[in-house]
Structure formats: C-alpha cells, structure tokens
Design an enzyme around this catalytic site. Structure first.
Site, PDB file in Angstrom:
ATOM      1  N   ASP A  56       1.784  -0.994 -16.020  1.00  0.00           N
ATOM      2  CA  ASP A  56       2.015   0.008 -14.985  1.00  0.00           C
ATOM      3  C   ASP A  56       1.450   1.354 -15.440  1.00  0.00           C
ATOM      4  OD1 ASP A  56       4.212   0.196 -12.414  1.00  0.00           O
ATOM      5  OD2 ASP A  56       3.576   2.094 -13.323  1.00  0.00           O
ATOM      6  N   ILE A  57       0.838   2.085 -14.522  1.00  0.00           N
ATOM      7  CA  ILE A  57       0.208   3.359 -14.865  1.00  0.00           C
ATOM      8  C   ILE A  57       1.244   4.438 -15.195  1.00  0.00           C
ATOM      9  CG2 ILE A  57       0.079   4.401 -12.548  1.00  0.00           C
ATOM     10  CD1 ILE A  57      -2.892   5.040 -13.191  1.00  0.00           C
ATOM     11  N   ASN A 117      10.362  -4.718  -5.455  1.00  0.00           N
ATOM     12  CA  ASN A 117      10.778  -3.857  -4.353  1.00  0.00           C
ATOM     13  C   ASN A 117      10.136  -4.354  -3.067  1.00  0.00           C
ATOM     14  OD1 ASN A 117      12.201  -1.978  -6.029  1.00  0.00           O
ATOM     15  ND2 ASN A 117      10.225  -1.156  -6.691  1.00  0.00           N
ATOM     16  N   GLU A 135       6.007   0.835  -2.808  1.00  0.00           N
ATOM     17  CA  GLU A 135       4.964   1.818  -2.533  1.00  0.00           C
ATOM     18  C   GLU A 135       3.574   1.204  -2.427  1.00  0.00           C
ATOM     19  OE1 GLU A 135       5.413   5.203  -5.156  1.00  0.00           O
ATOM     20  OE2 GLU A 135       7.018   5.933  -3.836  1.00  0.00           O
ATOM     21  N   VAL A 136       3.378   0.065  -3.059  1.00  0.00           N
ATOM     22  CA  VAL A 136       2.067  -0.587  -2.992  1.00  0.00           C
ATOM     23  C   VAL A 136       2.224  -1.882  -2.179  1.00  0.00           C
ATOM     24  CG1 VAL A 136       0.184  -1.635  -4.287  1.00  0.00           C
ATOM     25  CG2 VAL A 136       1.349   0.397  -5.202  1.00  0.00           C
ATOM     26  N   HIS A 183       4.283  -7.542  -5.869  1.00  0.00           N
ATOM     27  CA  HIS A 183       4.219  -7.430  -7.327  1.00  0.00           C
ATOM     28  C   HIS A 183       5.615  -7.552  -7.909  1.00  0.00           C
ATOM     29  CE1 HIS A 183       4.395  -3.428  -5.464  1.00  0.00           C
ATOM     30  NE2 HIS A 183       5.147  -3.042  -6.485  1.00  0.00           N
TER      31      HIS A 183
HETATM   32  P1  5GP Z   1       6.538  -0.285  -6.144  1.00  0.00           P
HETATM   33  O1  5GP Z   1       7.270   0.999  -5.929  1.00  0.00           O
HETATM   34  O2  5GP Z   1       5.562  -0.552  -5.014  1.00  0.00           O
HETATM   35  O3  5GP Z   1       7.441  -1.434  -6.426  1.00  0.00           O
HETATM   36  O4  5GP Z   1       5.732  -0.093  -7.480  1.00  0.00           O
HETATM   37  C1  5GP Z   1       4.387   0.276  -7.536  1.00  0.00           C
HETATM   38  C2  5GP Z   1       4.047   0.509  -8.990  1.00  0.00           C
HETATM   39  O5  5GP Z   1       2.645   0.584  -9.094  1.00  0.00           O
HETATM   40  C3  5GP Z   1       4.605   1.809  -9.555  1.00  0.00           C
HETATM   41  O6  5GP Z   1       5.432   1.520 -10.686  1.00  0.00           O
HETATM   42  C4  5GP Z   1       3.364   2.615  -9.932  1.00  0.00           C
HETATM   43  O7  5GP Z   1       3.505   3.365 -11.118  1.00  0.00           O
HETATM   44  C5  5GP Z   1       2.302   1.519 -10.080  1.00  0.00           C
HETATM   45  N1  5GP Z   1       0.947   1.956  -9.786  1.00  0.00           N
HETATM   46  C6  5GP Z   1       0.535   2.696  -8.724  1.00  0.00           C
HETATM   47  N2  5GP Z   1      -0.795   2.898  -8.767  1.00  0.00           N
HETATM   48  C7  5GP Z   1      -1.223   2.257  -9.887  1.00  0.00           C
HETATM   49  C8  5GP Z   1      -2.525   2.112 -10.469  1.00  0.00           C
HETATM   50  O8  5GP Z   1      -3.543   2.593  -9.979  1.00  0.00           O
HETATM   51  N3  5GP Z   1      -2.594   1.385 -11.628  1.00  0.00           N
HETATM   52  C9  5GP Z   1      -1.478   0.832 -12.205  1.00  0.00           C
HETATM   53  N4  5GP Z   1      -1.675   0.150 -13.325  1.00  0.00           N
HETATM   54  N5  5GP Z   1      -0.251   0.965 -11.670  1.00  0.00           N
HETATM   55  C10 5GP Z   1      -0.125   1.665 -10.531  1.00  0.00           C
END
Ligand code: 5GP
Length: 126
Positions: free
Chosen positions: A39-40, A97, A105-106, A110
């Site tokens: 994760d970034i 999530n 958010e994505v 995942h």
């Molecule tokens: P969500 O809130 O959708 O469950 O989690 C999305 C995750 O993706 C977050 O923990 C965020 O830090 C990670 N993320 C967002 N953009 C990127 C990216 O460009 N590269 C990586 N490696 N992780 C990302």
C-alpha cells in the site's frame, strides 16, 4: 472519497492502471489470478493489498459474479502472501472495504493485509 463499489467497472481506476503496468507498484506476489503489492500509505508496519486480476468493482461484485476459480485463486493468494511475508507467527488482519459506509476508495476489489504490531479493535470507536 468513498465510491459505491457497484458496477459498472471503471477501467481508469488506479488499480486497473497498476495491473496494466501504467503505474509502478512495489510488487509482492503475482500469479494467474491475483496481484499483490505494498500500500502506498501503509497503516501498519506491513500493509499489503491483494487484488484479483479480473475487473471487479468490490467484494459485492466479485462474490456475485467471479468464477469459482477466480474466487479460490484470489483467496489462496491472500493466504500465501500472508504466509510468505511471515505474518502467521504473530498474526495479521485481512479486511475489505465495500462502498460508501465501508470507506472503499478504489473501485477495484482489494483485500488489505495488515501486520507487524497488535492491531487493536476491529472497528475504531466513533
Ligand atoms: P480502500 O479505502 O479503497 O479500501 O483502500 C484503498 C487503498 O489503496 C488505500 O489504503 C490507499 O493508500 C491505497 N492506494 C491508493 N492509491 C494507491 C496507489 O497508487 N498505489 C498503491 N500502492 N496504493 C494505493
């Protein structure tokens, strides 16, 4: 900004772009069904994301429409990554999530893997 997690799938989402190699990622594992990368913005000493290679918006979409092979492949990869990264001895948390209240958010399904310290309560107070 949270997303709905519901179809249609957006091919421009950041994880689709990572899968196509358009954006770099710190790869942990890859096979026919799954791709795993750091994760970034890690929220634990180790924070890895494991994603299916197929175009699924969220767990809702994946669980309803992915094939049995894809589902088995993704979850076997989650377990393998956790084991290979040495998470099993002290334990870890896996989390997905979904949608607005889930804080997704994505919009590509995942699984988060967190490890490296005691992770506290399942859901923060408030
Ligand atoms: P969500 O809130 O959708 O469950 O989690 C999305 C995750 O993706 C977050 O923990 C965020 O830090 C990670 N993320 C967002 N953009 C990127 C990216 O460009 N590269 C990586 N490696 N992780 C990302």
């Amino acid at each position: 900004m949270p997303v709905s997690g519901l179809p249609p799938y957006d091919d421009a989402n950041i994880f689709a772009r990572i899968l196509r190699g358009e954006i770099p990622a710190k790869t942990v594992y890859e096979d026919e069904w799954a791709f795993a990368f750091h994760d970034i913005a890690p929220q634990a000493p180790t924070h890895v994301l494991v994603i299916p290679k197929g175009r699924y918006c969220s767990f809702a979409d994946f669980s309803a429409t992915a094939s049995a092979e894809e589902i088995a492949g993704l979850f076997r990869a989650v377990g393998k990554v956790a084991k290979d990264l040495g998470m099993e001895a002290d334990g870890y948390r896996m989390l997905a999530n979904m949608g607005q209240h889930g804080g997704q958010e994505v919009p590509h399904f995942h699984v988060h893997l967190f490890a490296g310290r005691p992770l506290g309560r399942m859901i923060p107070a408030g």
